[in-house]
Design a protein around this motif. Sequence first.
Motif, PDB file in Angstrom:
ATOM      1  N   ALA A 112       0.881  -1.353   0.089  1.00  0.00           N
ATOM      2  CA  ALA A 112       0.012   0.154   0.058  1.00  0.00           C
ATOM      3  C   ALA A 112       0.845   1.092   0.040  1.00  0.00           C
ATOM      4  CB  ALA A 112      -0.916  -0.048   1.453  1.00  0.00           C
ATOM      5  N   GLU A 113       2.006   1.353   0.685  1.00  0.00           N
ATOM      6  CA  GLU A 113       2.906   2.450   0.920  1.00  0.00           C
ATOM      7  C   GLU A 113       3.497   2.492  -0.548  1.00  0.00           C
ATOM      8  OE1 GLU A 113       6.906   3.420   3.209  1.00  0.00           O
ATOM      9  OE2 GLU A 113       5.176   2.628   4.415  1.00  0.00           O
ATOM     10  N   ILE A 122      -2.218   3.506  -2.626  1.00  0.00           N
ATOM     11  CA  ILE A 122      -3.426   3.022  -2.385  1.00  0.00           C
ATOM     12  C   ILE A 122      -3.487   2.635  -0.968  1.00  0.00           C
ATOM     13  CG2 ILE A 122      -3.878   3.007  -5.058  1.00  0.00           C
ATOM     14  CD1 ILE A 122      -3.652  -0.054  -4.516  1.00  0.00           C
ATOM     15  N   SER A 123      -4.865   2.285  -0.737  1.00  0.00           N
ATOM     16  CA  SER A 123      -5.181   1.719   0.730  1.00  0.00           C
ATOM     17  C   SER A 123      -4.929   0.299   0.783  1.00  0.00           C
ATOM     18  CB  SER A 123      -6.424   2.067   1.060  1.00  0.00           C
ATOM     19  OG  SER A 123      -7.646   1.369   0.319  1.00  0.00           O
ATOM     20  N   THR A 124      -4.919  -0.175   2.155  1.00  0.00           N
ATOM     21  CA  THR A 124      -4.484  -1.547   2.408  1.00  0.00           C
ATOM     22  C   THR A 124      -5.737  -2.322   1.977  1.00  0.00           C
ATOM     23  OG1 THR A 124      -5.353  -1.369   4.644  1.00  0.00           O
ATOM     24  CG2 THR A 124      -2.874  -1.395   4.197  1.00  0.00           C
ATOM     25  N   ARG A 125      -7.092  -1.721   2.254  1.00  0.00           N
ATOM     26  CA  ARG A 125      -8.328  -2.330   1.659  1.00  0.00           C
ATOM     27  C   ARG A 125      -8.450  -2.654   0.238  1.00  0.00           C
ATOM     28  NH1 ARG A 125     -11.353  -6.395   1.994  1.00  0.00           N
ATOM     29  NH2 ARG A 125     -13.378  -6.008   1.491  1.00  0.00           N
ATOM     30  N   ARG A 126      -8.053  -1.617  -0.528  1.00  0.00           N
ATOM     31  CA  ARG A 126      -7.983  -1.688  -1.890  1.00  0.00           C
ATOM     32  C   ARG A 126      -7.278  -2.781  -2.491  1.00  0.00           C
ATOM     33  NH1 ARG A 126     -11.208  -1.846  -5.828  1.00  0.00           N
ATOM     34  NH2 ARG A 126     -10.273  -1.330  -7.903  1.00  0.00           N
TER      35      ARG A 126
END
Length: 66
Positions: free
Chosen positions: A10-11, A15-19
């Motif tokens: 994600a980092e 983008i987000s971890t959920r995505r």
Amino acid sequence: MKYLSIAQTAERWGISTRRIQILCGEGRVPGAIRIGSVWGIPEDAEKPADARIKNGKYIKKKIHNS
């Protein structure tokens, strides 16, 4: 092959971890493997293209009342 966690990816991809979880669940991250309840993402995996926008008409237009 070295695998990264969802948080590391994600980092890296911005983008987000959920995505990322959703992308992995849909099978859109090549080489991603499920380890228990978490995902392992290959270090050299490319960020998939965003397929959520289909027609380019995603900008909400304002209606002007005269």
